[in-house]
Design an enzyme around this catalytic site. Structure first.
Site, PDB file in Angstrom:
ATOM      1  N   ILE A 120      -0.256  -3.115  -9.552  1.00  0.00           N
ATOM      2  CA  ILE A 120       0.521  -2.756  -8.372  1.00  0.00           C
ATOM      3  C   ILE A 120       1.964  -2.502  -8.776  1.00  0.00           C
ATOM      4  O   ILE A 120       2.477  -3.131  -9.704  1.00  0.00           O
ATOM      5  CB  ILE A 120       0.405  -3.841  -7.273  1.00  0.00           C
ATOM      6  CG1 ILE A 120       1.155  -3.426  -6.003  1.00  0.00           C
ATOM      7  CG2 ILE A 120       0.807  -5.205  -7.780  1.00  0.00           C
ATOM      8  CD1 ILE A 120       0.884  -4.306  -4.792  1.00  0.00           C
ATOM      9  N   CYS A 121       2.581  -1.567  -8.094  1.00  0.00           N
ATOM     10  CA  CYS A 121       3.994  -1.243  -8.270  1.00  0.00           C
ATOM     11  C   CYS A 121       4.256  -0.800  -9.710  1.00  0.00           C
ATOM     12  O   CYS A 121       3.556   0.067 -10.224  1.00  0.00           O
ATOM     13  CB  CYS A 121       4.841  -2.433  -7.841  1.00  0.00           C
ATOM     14  SG  CYS A 121       6.586  -2.045  -7.552  1.00  0.00           S
TER      15      CYS A 121
END
Length: 196
Positions: free
Chosen positions: A101-102
């Site tokens: 994520i991210c």
């Protein structure tokens, strides 16, 4: 019992870990174990100032895990992050669930690990800056994408990311996972109480 490894670097994003780990414990009926791993056994501090002493470092981690979840944060640009590459490669090679994520998605692009799966991230242009990234056609403009046991999400998609991880690991029924997601996404007054 299935084991989920959450990989944390310095200045890890607290909220990206919290949704998944709590949902696993609430919905998983004791069939899952949450564990943390980092580059070293020293404590790592989150963006919110929370100190975590990892269960494992890269030297003490065994291969008996079912999912490796790369939690986003502010240290994925550091060269030290490259130490994680063999663990990621082992995860993919053995068909385990890999989540990012991210900025952890950017890291996967930088080591060429998004080239065979549909995926998302914070920004396609960030990924295209890496010579090892060759899958622009596989980029999907969605909050979270799951394909070939690889789950990716942008930095505003902690709930969507958690939902895809829960599905990939069959933590609960689809109805329970959707109920959990709707309750947290829509709020106490707009969503029905989820079935646990």
């Amino acid at each position: 019992m299935k084991k989920i490894l959450f990989l944390l670097l310095e200045q890890w994003a607290d909220w990206e870990l919290a949704y998944i780990s709590s949902a696993v414990n609430m919905l998983g009926s004791g069939k899952f174990e949450n564990k943390t791993i980092s580059l070293e056994k020293n404590s790592v501090i989150s963006i919110g100032g929370i100190k975590c002493l990892p269960d494992y470092d890269l030297q003490t981690c065994s291969s008996d895990y079912d999912a490796l979840i790369l939690i986003g944060g502010l240290s994925w640009h550091n060269e030290n992050a490259l130490q994680i590459k063999p663990l990621v490669e082992d995860c993919i090679k053995n068909g385990k669930v890999l989540g990012a994520i991210c900025d952890a998605c950017r890291f996967l692009a930088s080591i060429g690990k998004l080239n065979t799966a549909k995926h998302t991230a914070n920004d396609l242009n960030e990924l295209k800056q890496y010579a090892s990234y060759t899958n622009e056609q596989g980029f999907i403009h969605r909050q979270a994408v799951s394909d070939n046991n690889i789950i990716t999400a942008n930095g505003t998609a902690a709930l969507e990311f958690a939902q895809e991880v829960l599905r990939a690991l069959s933590v609960a029924t689809e109805e329970q996972i959707k109920g959990w997601y709707d309750f947290h996404k829509l709020g106490f007054y707009n969503a029905p109480m989820p079935k646990m």
